[in-house]
Design a protein around this motif. Structure first.
Motif, short mmCIF file in Angstrom:
data_model
loop_
_atom_site.label_atom_id
_atom_site.label_comp_id
_atom_site.label_asym_id
_atom_site.label_seq_id
_atom_site.Cartn_x
_atom_site.Cartn_y
_atom_site.Cartn_z
N LYS A 180 -8.48 -10.19 2.75
CA LYS A 180 -7.09 -9.81 3.03
C LYS A 180 -6.43 -9.13 1.82
O LYS A 180 -5.22 -8.92 1.81
N GLU A 181 -7.24 -8.78 0.82
CA GLU A 181 -6.70 -8.21 -0.42
C GLU A 181 -5.88 -6.95 -0.17
O GLU A 181 -4.76 -6.81 -0.69
N ASP A 182 -6.42 -6.02 0.61
CA ASP A 182 -5.72 -4.74 0.83
C ASP A 182 -4.44 -4.94 1.63
O ASP A 182 -3.42 -4.31 1.35
N ALA A 183 -4.48 -5.83 2.61
CA ALA A 183 -3.29 -6.10 3.42
C ALA A 183 -2.19 -6.71 2.55
O ALA A 183 -1.03 -6.31 2.63
N LEU A 184 -2.58 -7.67 1.70
CA LEU A 184 -1.59 -8.30 0.82
C LEU A 184 -1.02 -7.27 -0.16
O LEU A 184 0.19 -7.19 -0.36
N LYS A 185 -1.92 -6.47 -0.73
CA LYS A 185 -1.47 -5.45 -1.68
C LYS A 185 -0.44 -4.51 -1.05
O LYS A 185 0.56 -4.17 -1.68
N SER A 186 -0.65 -4.11 0.20
CA SER A 186 0.29 -3.17 0.80
C SER A 186 1.63 -3.83 1.10
O SER A 186 2.68 -3.21 0.91
N VAL A 187 1.64 -5.11 1.50
CA VAL A 187 2.91 -5.82 1.72
C VAL A 187 3.68 -5.94 0.40
O VAL A 187 4.89 -5.68 0.34
N LEU A 188 2.97 -6.32 -0.66
CA LEU A 188 3.64 -6.51 -1.95
C LEU A 188 4.10 -5.19 -2.55
O LEU A 188 5.20 -5.10 -3.11
N HIS B 254 14.41 -7.26 2.74
CA HIS B 254 13.05 -6.80 2.40
C HIS B 254 12.19 -7.94 1.86
O HIS B 254 11.01 -8.01 2.16
N LEU B 255 12.79 -8.86 1.11
CA LEU B 255 12.00 -9.99 0.60
C LEU B 255 11.68 -10.97 1.72
O LEU B 255 10.54 -11.44 1.83
N LYS B 256 12.65 -11.28 2.56
CA LYS B 256 12.41 -12.22 3.66
C LYS B 256 11.31 -11.71 4.59
O LYS B 256 10.43 -12.45 4.99
N THR B 257 11.37 -10.42 4.92
CA THR B 257 10.35 -9.81 5.78
C THR B 257 8.98 -9.88 5.13
O THR B 257 7.99 -10.26 5.76
N ALA B 258 8.92 -9.54 3.85
CA ALA B 258 7.64 -9.56 3.13
C ALA B 258 7.05 -10.97 3.10
O ALA B 258 5.84 -11.13 3.30
N MET B 259 7.89 -11.98 2.85
CA MET B 259 7.36 -13.35 2.77
C MET B 259 6.80 -13.81 4.12
O MET B 259 5.80 -14.50 4.17
N THR B 260 7.41 -13.36 5.20
CA THR B 260 6.87 -13.65 6.53
C THR B 260 5.51 -12.96 6.71
O THR B 260 4.56 -13.55 7.23
N ASP B 261 5.43 -11.71 6.26
CA ASP B 261 4.19 -10.94 6.39
C ASP B 261 3.08 -11.48 5.49
O ASP B 261 1.90 -11.36 5.80
N VAL B 262 3.48 -12.07 4.37
CA VAL B 262 2.51 -12.60 3.39
C VAL B 262 1.82 -13.86 3.91
O VAL B 262 0.64 -14.08 3.66
N GLU B 263 2.56 -14.66 4.66
CA GLU B 263 2.07 -15.98 5.05
C GLU B 263 0.63 -16.02 5.61
O GLU B 263 -0.17 -16.80 5.14
N PRO B 264 0.30 -15.16 6.60
CA PRO B 264 -1.07 -15.23 7.14
C PRO B 264 -2.13 -14.64 6.20
O PRO B 264 -3.32 -14.74 6.48
#
Length: 98
Positions: A18-26, A74-84
Motif C-alpha cells: 500500500k506504499e504508493d496509495a499512502l504516498k499519494s494520499v499524504l 483536507h486533513l480529516k479526509t486524508a486521515m479517513t483515506d489513510v486508515e485502510p
C-alpha cells in the motif's frame, strides 16, 4: 502563556503493497497545508531503507495553529483515506525547542 514554535513529527507506516496509495494520499496534503495560516514548514519525507515509512516534519507558529490544522477538511479526509492503508494509527508528536 507565551506562544512557542511547535514542531510536529507525524510518522506513517504503510501496509505491505500500500506504499504508493499512502504516498499519494499524504502528498495531496502538502499544498493545502502549506497555505494554512501559521504553517512555516510541512515536508513529507520517506525512509530510503524502508519504503513503507513516511513522515511529515512540520513547523507551526503555535499550538492553536496545529489544532486548527487538525480541524481542516483536507486533513480529516486524508486521515479517513489513510486508515485502510496502515496497520497502526499514525504516530503524531508535538515538540517545542528546548
Amino acid at each position: 502563556y507565551m506562544s512557542a514554535t511547535v514542531h510536529v513529527v507525524a510518522r506513517f507506516i504503510a501496509k505491505p503493497g500500500k506504499e504508493d496509495a499512502l504516498k499519494s494520499v499524504l502528498t495531496a496534503l502538502v499544498a493545502p497545508t502549506r497555505r494554512e495560516l501559521g504553517c512555516y514548514q510541512y515536508d513529507l519525507l520517506f525512509n530510503p531503507l524502508d519504503p513503507r515509512e513516511f513522515c511529515f516534519v512540520e513547523r507551526w507558529e503555535g499550538d492553536k495553529e496545529v489544532d486548527r490544522h487538525g480541524e481542516t477538511q483536507h486533513l480529516k479526509t486524508a486521515m479517513t483515506d489513510v486508515e485502510p492503508l496502515v496497520d497502526v494509527p499514525p504516530d503524531v508528536r508535538r515538540y517545542h525547542i528546548v
